[in-house]
Design an enzyme around this catalytic site. Sequence first.
Site, PDB file in Angstrom:
ATOM      1  N   MET A  74       0.836  -1.232  -0.352  1.00 21.11           N
ATOM      2  CA  MET A  74       0.446   0.371   0.194  1.00 21.11           C
ATOM      3  C   MET A  74       0.830   1.675  -0.197  1.00 21.11           C
ATOM      4  O   MET A  74       0.680   2.164   0.110  1.00 21.11           O
ATOM      5  CB  MET A  74      -1.456  -0.156   1.228  1.00 21.11           C
ATOM      6  CG  MET A  74      -1.617  -1.500   1.074  1.00 21.11           C
ATOM      7  SD  MET A  74      -3.480  -0.757   1.843  1.00 21.11           S
ATOM      8  CE  MET A  74      -3.003  -0.436   3.838  1.00 21.11           C
TER       9      MET A  74
ATOM     10  N   HIS B 265       9.220  -3.615   3.444  1.00 21.28           N
ATOM     11  CA  HIS B 265       9.105  -4.066   2.311  1.00 21.28           C
ATOM     12  C   HIS B 265      10.009  -4.685   1.387  1.00 21.28           C
ATOM     13  O   HIS B 265      10.117  -5.524   0.219  1.00 21.28           O
ATOM     14  CB  HIS B 265       8.178  -2.062   1.527  1.00 21.28           C
ATOM     15  CG  HIS B 265       6.750  -2.233   2.209  1.00 21.28           C
ATOM     16  ND1 HIS B 265       7.015  -1.162   3.232  1.00 21.28           N
ATOM     17  CD2 HIS B 265       5.700  -3.123   2.198  1.00 21.28           C
ATOM     18  CE1 HIS B 265       5.301  -1.180   4.189  1.00 21.28           C
ATOM     19  NE2 HIS B 265       4.846  -1.950   3.207  1.00 21.28           N
TER      20      HIS B 265
END
Length: 311
Positions: free
Chosen positions: A28, A35
């Site tokens: 997102m 990430h």
Amino acid sequence: MHLVRRIIDVRNWRSKCVEKTVGFVPTMGALHRGHLSLVRSARSECEFVAATIFVNPTQFGAGEDLSKYPRNEKSDIELLKNEGVDLIFVPNTQELYPKEDRFSVIPPSNFTQRAEATARPTHFAGVATICTKLFNIVQPSYAYFGQKDALQCVAMKQLVADLNIPINIRICPTERESDGLALSSRNTYLSPSERKAAPVVYKGLLAARHTWRQLSSSQQEPISASILIEAARNIYQAEPLVSSVEYISVSDFDSMIDLEFVPAASSSSFRTFSTGICDDDNSFLSLPRSIISVALRIGQVRLIDNLPLRE
């Protein structure tokens, strides 16, 4: 690097590497080291890597932080580009949800009884729906998720199994700050004083695991989960900036179903846990049977974390 915003462009790209393995990292945005560790895991075993940046509105419940969720598209794209991501898909809401009246993917009824799903009753339908859509659009060989969102990991494995989606789900370890705080895009909400207090989330989990190990050293009998929960709760109650504890759960690692008792550390009923950059059903033949997880608020900021009892 291909930066695309339309589904048709993703499919055109995928058609040109149809014989290749593709690792997929759905995000997102508001990217951090966690990430990027998923991207690096994908790069280590796949010929191509694809990532998405999309703040999915259907996984936010009423009163949650959809409107203020951090959005840093330009810097996120640059981070992914620097990691050598081959395809970056950045759709808008209209591209993925063109109709108000649409089909959704609904988790099975017993799924809502698990702690995080009870706390966020509409969240996992939104997660299951968007991930199914993205899996169909990108058609990856592997998809990568972080262990911090433990129930999401369980959901993804069950989703691809139940719907016969030919994707291997990879679960990668939680990335932490040096003081133990699990990396999260929502950590940016914390004030300086809240950030200083936030490592208490992990400290409570460590206290529960320490209690389990201590009790295991003196007994073979299963240990009551309530004792471990109390050990964590005592840590949280001692921190003034913890405004509420939504849940502390001791559960089965593979299903996240709550347990009343946990086998002692020396019990032969435990399966051996192998460590590495990722675990999955093929490379790591067994997993820790129990995990303790928590959701609490530091001030108004909701934080979640979890810790396997056996590592």
